[in-house]
Each structure stands twice: as structure tokens, then as C-alpha cells.
Design a protein around this motif. Structure first.
Motif, PDB file in Angstrom:
ATOM      1  N   THR A 335     -14.451  -3.338  -1.980  1.00 23.66           N
ATOM      2  CA  THR A 335     -14.472  -3.915  -0.638  1.00 23.66           C
ATOM      3  C   THR A 335     -14.516  -2.827   0.425  1.00 23.66           C
ATOM      4  O   THR A 335     -15.152  -2.981   1.464  1.00 23.66           O
ATOM      5  CB  THR A 335     -13.213  -4.784  -0.408  1.00 23.66           C
ATOM      6  OG1 THR A 335     -13.216  -5.863  -1.330  1.00 23.66           O
ATOM      7  CG2 THR A 335     -13.165  -5.331   1.012  1.00 23.66           C
ATOM      8  N   PHE A 336     -13.852  -1.715   0.168  1.00 22.71           N
ATOM      9  CA  PHE A 336     -13.628  -0.712   1.212  1.00 22.71           C
ATOM     10  C   PHE A 336     -14.492   0.535   1.103  1.00 22.71           C
ATOM     11  O   PHE A 336     -14.436   1.399   1.976  1.00 22.71           O
ATOM     12  CB  PHE A 336     -12.152  -0.299   1.209  1.00 22.71           C
ATOM     13  CG  PHE A 336     -11.208  -1.447   1.384  1.00 22.71           C
ATOM     14  CD1 PHE A 336     -11.219  -2.205   2.538  1.00 22.71           C
ATOM     15  CD2 PHE A 336     -10.313  -1.787   0.386  1.00 22.71           C
ATOM     16  CE1 PHE A 336     -10.350  -3.275   2.700  1.00 22.71           C
ATOM     17  CE2 PHE A 336      -9.439  -2.852   0.533  1.00 22.71           C
ATOM     18  CZ  PHE A 336      -9.461  -3.602   1.691  1.00 22.71           C
ATOM     19  N   GLY A 337     -15.276   0.674   0.049  1.00 23.43           N
ATOM     20  CA  GLY A 337     -16.146   1.840  -0.068  1.00 23.43           C
ATOM     21  C   GLY A 337     -15.372   3.140  -0.032  1.00 23.43           C
ATOM     22  O   GLY A 337     -14.374   3.309  -0.729  1.00 23.43           O
ATOM     23  N   ASP A 338     -15.801   4.057   0.839  1.00 20.70           N
ATOM     24  CA  ASP A 338     -15.145   5.367   0.860  1.00 20.70           C
ATOM     25  C   ASP A 338     -13.839   5.375   1.642  1.00 20.70           C
ATOM     26  O   ASP A 338     -13.218   6.432   1.807  1.00 20.70           O
ATOM     27  CB  ASP A 338     -16.102   6.441   1.388  1.00 20.70           C
ATOM     28  CG  ASP A 338     -16.360   6.345   2.892  1.00 20.70           C
ATOM     29  OD1 ASP A 338     -15.984   5.323   3.508  1.00 20.70           O
ATOM     30  OD2 ASP A 338     -16.928   7.301   3.449  1.00 20.70           O
ATOM     31  N   LYS A 339     -13.413   4.223   2.125  1.00 26.78           N
ATOM     32  CA  LYS A 339     -12.112   4.137   2.798  1.00 26.78           C
ATOM     33  C   LYS A 339     -10.984   3.770   1.835  1.00 26.78           C
ATOM     34  O   LYS A 339      -9.808   3.771   2.217  1.00 26.78           O
ATOM     35  CB  LYS A 339     -12.158   3.105   3.935  1.00 26.78           C
ATOM     36  CG  LYS A 339     -13.039   3.516   5.106  1.00 26.78           C
ATOM     37  CD  LYS A 339     -12.972   2.488   6.224  1.00 26.78           C
ATOM     38  CE  LYS A 339     -13.778   2.949   7.443  1.00 26.78           C
ATOM     39  NZ  LYS A 339     -13.718   1.949   8.549  1.00 26.78           N
ATOM     40  N   SER A 340     -11.329   3.449   0.594  1.00 27.16           N
ATOM     41  CA  SER A 340     -10.334   2.951  -0.360  1.00 27.16           C
ATOM     42  C   SER A 340      -9.200   3.938  -0.610  1.00 27.16           C
ATOM     43  O   SER A 340      -8.036   3.552  -0.715  1.00 27.16           O
ATOM     44  CB  SER A 340     -11.009   2.609  -1.694  1.00 27.16           C
ATOM     45  OG  SER A 340     -11.880   1.524  -1.561  1.00 27.16           O
ATOM     46  N   VAL A 341      -9.530   5.231  -0.719  1.00 30.07           N
ATOM     47  CA  VAL A 341      -8.499   6.222  -1.058  1.00 30.07           C
ATOM     48  C   VAL A 341      -7.460   6.313   0.051  1.00 30.07           C
ATOM     49  O   VAL A 341      -6.247   6.292  -0.203  1.00 30.07           O
ATOM     50  CB  VAL A 341      -9.140   7.592  -1.322  1.00 30.07           C
ATOM     51  CG1 VAL A 341      -8.061   8.643  -1.598  1.00 30.07           C
ATOM     52  CG2 VAL A 341     -10.110   7.518  -2.494  1.00 30.07           C
ATOM     53  N   ALA A 342      -7.913   6.407   1.299  1.00 32.75           N
ATOM     54  CA  ALA A 342      -6.974   6.485   2.424  1.00 32.75           C
ATOM     55  C   ALA A 342      -6.134   5.215   2.529  1.00 32.75           C
ATOM     56  O   ALA A 342      -4.924   5.276   2.793  1.00 32.75           O
ATOM     57  CB  ALA A 342      -7.727   6.737   3.729  1.00 32.75           C
ATOM     58  N   LEU A 343      -6.759   4.055   2.292  1.00 36.33           N
ATOM     59  CA  LEU A 343      -6.004   2.799   2.346  1.00 36.33           C
ATOM     60  C   LEU A 343      -4.985   2.717   1.212  1.00 36.33           C
ATOM     61  O   LEU A 343      -3.882   2.194   1.395  1.00 36.33           O
ATOM     62  CB  LEU A 343      -6.960   1.612   2.275  1.00 36.33           C
ATOM     63  CG  LEU A 343      -7.743   1.319   3.556  1.00 36.33           C
ATOM     64  CD1 LEU A 343      -8.795   0.251   3.302  1.00 36.33           C
ATOM     65  CD2 LEU A 343      -6.789   0.874   4.670  1.00 36.33           C
ATOM     66  N   GLY A 344      -5.350   3.224   0.039  1.00 35.15           N
ATOM     67  CA  GLY A 344      -4.386   3.270  -1.050  1.00 35.15           C
ATOM     68  C   GLY A 344      -3.220   4.183  -0.717  1.00 35.15           C
ATOM     69  O   GLY A 344      -2.075   3.913  -1.088  1.00 35.15           O
TER      70      GLY A 344
END
Length: 360
Positions: A335-344
Motif C-alpha cells: 500500500t505504501f511503496g517506499d514509505k513502508s519502512v519509515a511508517l514501520g
């Protein structure tokens, strides 16, 4: 701890948990939700108000008679940061205590940057994100950094084959110094998996394999909805097995032109590009199928920079997985593409705050 202080702690935890779940609530509602007396709830709210965690909400205009007192959790009482330290970028997400992201900050970084330069770029980007949002640096209660490589339970990078000088860096300890708060660190694919389970493509799945695909490939694992980093933090590092071919596949895909151009050409029906994507999907499926056969997950999530390829990559990947697995799981894009790591990172930092600070 005395019986009285233990009881007060239990009552506070119950009241604060109920208030966060409701958003806004009256004394009567909180009493019903917690099973506590009105007097006890009121005393707890007074204490939480003194800490700055709870506010009394003014009654709506036009309400007749004496309105019931309403209270709300102050999500802006503190903040957390999720930081993605990658080969080419630093991405920072600033969130309140409800996990709502209020600011993003991105900085490009050289792939060949030494550890000190990369860390300085991460610190400056984190500060810029907080300062740009008009938030006090002292309100940051926890920072969580995601990065490639193996990260142990203390937040130290024990092995990195991608970032120069990164092996041995105490990432959690250094990140904590940026804001004089708790610092945490974890593998990037693990954090991305956590983000997808929290608010993304894997919300309704319990056992999940997340494959991060970009300049490199890595995997994160959730079992029973919880991260499974393994004994040393190396769970999911199947790309380290040379026979899987993930590293060679990523290099081969972009040997003649950038990945974005290849995926665009494949989408337009170019035979050469379609063949290149199919070869990449087959190699990706070999490693992914090994994880699927070992874990038998509910869901396989494809994330990272190449997830933007969508069905161009997903179609052949599903086909190859069906050939390789006894029972292939559903496969979806992040869902978040390359933003997934920061959101995790935001989610893991919130977990710490809820457990250690808010005592939930």
C-alpha cells in the motif's frame, strides 16, 4: 510496588486505554467501559491532565442545559519518528501518539557515502522534519530507524553488505541521541512488513511474508501478527544464499536501462522488456517460494521501489509462484511503496511509547 500504587496504575491504564479507543468520552462512558466508579475515573483524568496527556473538551455550542464533561486524549502530547536510512535516500516520518503522520522529510544521499556522512544526513533530516512541523524537539519520545542488513535486538547493525562502513554501527544508540530519547533500530524489510500489517495491504493477515524489491531484495516476516526477526535478526535474509540469485537478478534487470523504463516498456507491450521482467519475476519467485514453503503464510506482499510496477511484475510473479509452491498464497502489492519502512518505524516507536511511557 504497594497495593495502592498498583491499583492506581491499573486504573490509569484502563482509563487511558478506553479514552484512546473512544477519542472523546464522558465520565459516564469511561466508567461503563472500564468498570470503574465515576469518582475513580475523575481522579485518574485529573492526574492524566496534569501530565499533559488528557484535555477536557469544551461543550458544543448551542447545547441546552448542563452538558456532560467530555475528555480527549492529547495525541500531540508527544511524538515519534520513523526513519528510513537507505542507499540513496533518507526518509523521515513524524507522527503523533495516535500514529497520524503530520510531516515527511526526504533527503538524497550518495550510495557511496561513508557511515558518518550517512548518519549526519539522517540526523539533519530528522531535525528538519521536526522543526518544519513546528514541533518541539523535546516532544519526541522515541525514534526508530530502519536500514538494510542484519540488525540485532539492541539496535546494532551486525552486518551490512550494501552501505559502506555500516557494519558495527550502534544505530539505535546514535538515533536516540538526536532527541535525547529512546532510540530503536530494525531491518528495513521487517519494518515495512509491520507497516503493511498495521495500516496497509496485510491488515487482515496473521502470517505474512514481505519482500522488499528495489536495487536489492530482502524479506521481512510476521508470524501471528508479530515481527519474527529470528535469533540474530537475520530471519528472511534468504537473498544471502547465492543460489537464490536475487542479487544477480536485480543487477541483470537494470543492466541496460533503468527499472522504471523497463517496467514502462513492458506495460506498453515491448517483447524485450516483457522478457526481462519475466526473468526477474522468476528469480524473485525462487527466493519467495522458499520462504512461502517454510512459513506457509496467509499473504505475500511485494514492496519497495519496484512495487510501483504493479501488475506488470505481479502477473508473472504469481504465475511462477504457482509453479514453485505447493499452495501459493495471495500476492499483493504494498500500500505504501517506499514509505513502508519509515511508517514501520513509526509503529515500532509507538509500540515502545505505549508500553514503556503510557503503560498500555
Amino acid at each position: 510496588m504497594t497495593d495502592a500504587s498498583l491499583l492506581r496504575r491499573v486504573n490509569t491504564r484502563a482509563t487511558l486505554g478506553a479514552l484512546r479507543g473512544e477519542g472523546l468520552a464522558t465520565l459516564t462512558q469511561l466508567g461503563r467501559l472500564t468498570g470503574l466508579s465515576r469518582q475513580t475515573v475523575e481522579a485518574v483524568l485529573d492526574e492524566l491532565g496534569e501530565r499533559g496527556w488528557v484535555r477536557e473538551v469544551p461543550p458544543d455550542e448551542g447545547v441546552m442545559g448542563r452538558p456532560a464533561r467530555r475528555f480527549g486524549f492529547r495525541a500531540d502530547a508527544g511524538h515519534v519518528l520513523g526513519v528510513d536510512v537507505g542507499a540513496n535516500k533518507i526518509l523521515v516520518a513524524l507522527a503523533d501518539l495516535n500514529g497520524e503522520v503530520i510531516a515527511w522529510e526526504r533527503t538524497a544521499v550518495s550510495e557511496g557515502a561513508e557511515a558518518a556522512e550517512r548518519l549526519e544526513a539522517a540526523r539533519r533530516t530528522a531535525w528538519a522534519c521536526v522543526d518544519g512541523a513546528g514541533v518541539s524537539r523535546t516532544s519526541v519520545w522515541a525514534v526508530c530507524v530502519g536500514t538494510s542488513g542484519i540488525v540485532d535486538r539492541s539496535g546494532r547493525v551486525t552486518l551490512s553488505l550494501v552501505l559502506p562502513g555500516w557494519t558495527g554501527v550502534d544505530l539505535a544508540g546514535l538515533a536516540g541521541r538526536w532527541f535525547d530519547c529512546t532510540g530503536l533500530a530494525a531491518n528495513d524489510a521487517n519494518l515495512a512488513a509491520l507497516a503493511e500489517h498495521w495500516r496497509g495491504s496485510a491488515q487482515h493477515a496473521s502470517d505474512v511474508v514481505y519482500v522488499l524489491v528495489g536495487h536489492r531484495a530482502g524479506a521481512g516476516i510476521l508470524i501471528g501478527g508479530r515481527l519474527h526477526p529470528g535469533r540474530t535478526g537475520a530471519a528472511g535474509e534468504i537473498g544471502a544464499l547465492r543460489q537464490v540469485g536475487w542479487e544477480l537478478a536485480a543487477a541483470e534487470l537494470v543492466s541496460e536501462r533503468p527499472a522504471t523504463e523497463i517496467f514502462a516498456a513492458a506495460r506498453a507491450g515491448e517483447d524485450e522488456a516483457l522478457a526481462a521482467v519475466d526473468r526477474f519475476a522468476e528469480n524473485l519467485a525462487i527466493g519467495a517460494s522458499a520462504l512461502v514453503l517454510a512459513i506457509d503464510p496467509d499473504l505475500l506482499v511485494i514492496g519497495g521501489g519496484y512495487s510501483q510496477a504493479g501488475d506488470v511484475l505481479l502477473g508473472p510473479l504469481r504465475r511462477h509462484l504457482t509453479d514453485l509452491c505447493l499452495s501459493a498464497p495471495a500476492v499483493v502489492m504494498s500500500t505504501f511503496g517506499d514509505k513502508s519502512v519509515a511508517l514501520g518505524g513509526v509503529r515500532l516507536a509507538l509500540d515502545h511509547v505505549e508500553r514503556e511511557v503510557l503503560d498500555l
